[in-house]
Scaffold this motif. Structure first.
Motif, PDB file in Angstrom:
ATOM      1  N   LEU A   1       0.813  -1.116  -0.003  1.00 56.87           N
ATOM      2  CA  LEU A   1       0.100  -0.054   0.114  1.00 56.87           C
ATOM      3  C   LEU A   1       0.974   1.348  -0.053  1.00 56.87           C
ATOM      4  O   LEU A   1       0.537   2.175  -0.632  1.00 56.87           O
ATOM      5  N   ASP A   2       1.842   1.381   0.849  1.00 57.35           N
ATOM      6  CA  ASP A   2       2.838   2.649   0.939  1.00 57.35           C
ATOM      7  C   ASP A   2       3.752   2.805  -0.077  1.00 57.35           C
ATOM      8  O   ASP A   2       4.200   3.950  -0.594  1.00 57.35           O
ATOM      9  N   VAL A   3       4.248   1.702  -0.733  1.00 56.77           N
ATOM     10  CA  VAL A   3       5.059   1.616  -1.720  1.00 56.77           C
ATOM     11  C   VAL A   3       4.803   1.341  -3.086  1.00 56.77           C
ATOM     12  O   VAL A   3       4.952   2.066  -4.252  1.00 56.77           O
ATOM     13  N   GLY A   4       4.130   0.179  -2.971  1.00 58.35           N
ATOM     14  CA  GLY A   4       3.701  -0.633  -4.325  1.00 58.35           C
ATOM     15  C   GLY A   4       2.946   0.298  -5.246  1.00 58.35           C
ATOM     16  O   GLY A   4       2.893   0.445  -6.399  1.00 58.35           O
TER      17      GLY A   4
ATOM     18  N   PHE B   1      -8.564  -2.993  -1.840  1.00 58.96           N
ATOM     19  CA  PHE B   1      -8.110  -1.921  -1.102  1.00 58.96           C
ATOM     20  C   PHE B   1      -7.799  -0.810  -2.331  1.00 58.96           C
ATOM     21  O   PHE B   1      -6.643  -0.791  -2.884  1.00 58.96           O
ATOM     22  N   PRO B   2      -8.606   0.024  -2.559  1.00 58.24           N
ATOM     23  CA  PRO B   2      -8.665   1.032  -3.778  1.00 58.24           C
ATOM     24  C   PRO B   2      -7.541   2.237  -3.284  1.00 58.24           C
ATOM     25  O   PRO B   2      -7.438   2.516  -2.265  1.00 58.24           O
ATOM     26  N   PRO B   3      -7.145   2.851  -4.357  1.00 59.51           N
ATOM     27  CA  PRO B   3      -6.273   3.882  -4.354  1.00 59.51           C
ATOM     28  C   PRO B   3      -7.065   5.230  -3.763  1.00 59.51           C
ATOM     29  O   PRO B   3      -7.294   6.002  -4.666  1.00 59.51           O
TER      30      PRO B   3
ATOM     31  N   PRO C   1      -1.160   6.278   0.207  1.00 54.12           N
ATOM     32  CA  PRO C   1      -0.459   7.630   0.284  1.00 54.12           C
ATOM     33  C   PRO C   1      -1.049   8.673  -0.435  1.00 54.12           C
ATOM     34  O   PRO C   1      -1.766   8.235  -1.474  1.00 54.12           O
ATOM     35  N   ASP C   2      -1.387   9.751   0.072  1.00 52.31           N
ATOM     36  CA  ASP C   2      -2.083  10.798  -0.524  1.00 52.31           C
ATOM     37  C   ASP C   2      -1.312  10.965  -2.071  1.00 52.31           C
ATOM     38  O   ASP C   2      -2.322  11.286  -2.799  1.00 52.31           O
TER      39      ASP C   2
ATOM     40  N   GLU D   1      -6.617  16.256  -3.251  1.00 49.35           N
ATOM     41  CA  GLU D   1      -6.119  17.334  -4.078  1.00 49.35           C
ATOM     42  C   GLU D   1      -4.689  17.452  -4.302  1.00 49.35           C
ATOM     43  O   GLU D   1      -4.059  17.376  -3.313  1.00 49.35           O
ATOM     44  N   MET D   2      -4.307  17.803  -5.282  1.00 51.63           N
ATOM     45  CA  MET D   2      -2.797  18.081  -5.628  1.00 51.63           C
ATOM     46  C   MET D   2      -2.660  19.500  -6.288  1.00 51.63           C
ATOM     47  O   MET D   2      -3.381  19.494  -7.405  1.00 51.63           O
ATOM     48  N   ASP D   3      -2.052  20.338  -5.799  1.00 50.70           N
ATOM     49  CA  ASP D   3      -1.946  21.950  -6.248  1.00 50.70           C
ATOM     50  C   ASP D   3      -3.239  22.304  -6.675  1.00 50.70           C
ATOM     51  O   ASP D   3      -3.280  23.111  -7.775  1.00 50.70           O
TER      52      ASP D   3
END
Length: 124
Positions: free
Chosen positions: A75-78, A101-103, A109-110, A117-119
């Protein structure tokens, strides 16, 4: 609703703490599938679940190399290194026992979540 959120949090916590089997394809890459704009990394809780998946695909006779990794690492890296919206599909092919386990925020991670939201712009 509160009970379901609590159940999801417990399930997610257990998955993060547990080593799972990650089937490998060429070049030791994880087995994945793209569906509906999301890449799903396949993971299995044990060899029996992986065997059910192999049978469901009609590939029970071939060897299925795998690596053990903690759910948290997937979840955190892959999901981040995939470079596309990516979640984890646990125990696909195990009738009634599979989990996705959806994204989304709170699971990955965000920077990999599709609902953050990004930027100043919401990601899809």
């Amino acid at each position: 609703m509160a009970r379901r959120r609590s159940e999801l949090a417990a399930l997610l916590g257990e998955f993060r703490r547990t080593p799972v089997l990650l089937p490998l394809v060429e070049d030791d890459a994880p087995l994945v599938a793209d569906l509906g704009g999301i890449r799903w990394i396949y993971a299995f809780s044990n060899e029996e679940a992986l065997a059910r998946f192999a049978v469901a695909r009609g590939e029970a006779r071939r060897e299925w190399p795998y690596r053990k990794v903690f759910g948290a690492r997937l979840l955190d890296v892959g999901t981040v290194v995939a470079g596309v919206p990516c979640g984890v599909a646990l125990d696909v092919g195990s009738e009634g026992e599979g989990v996705l386990f959806p994204p989304v925020a709170g699971i990955v991670p965000d920077e990999a979540a599709v609902d953050t939201e990004m930027d100043g712009e919401e990601r899809r």
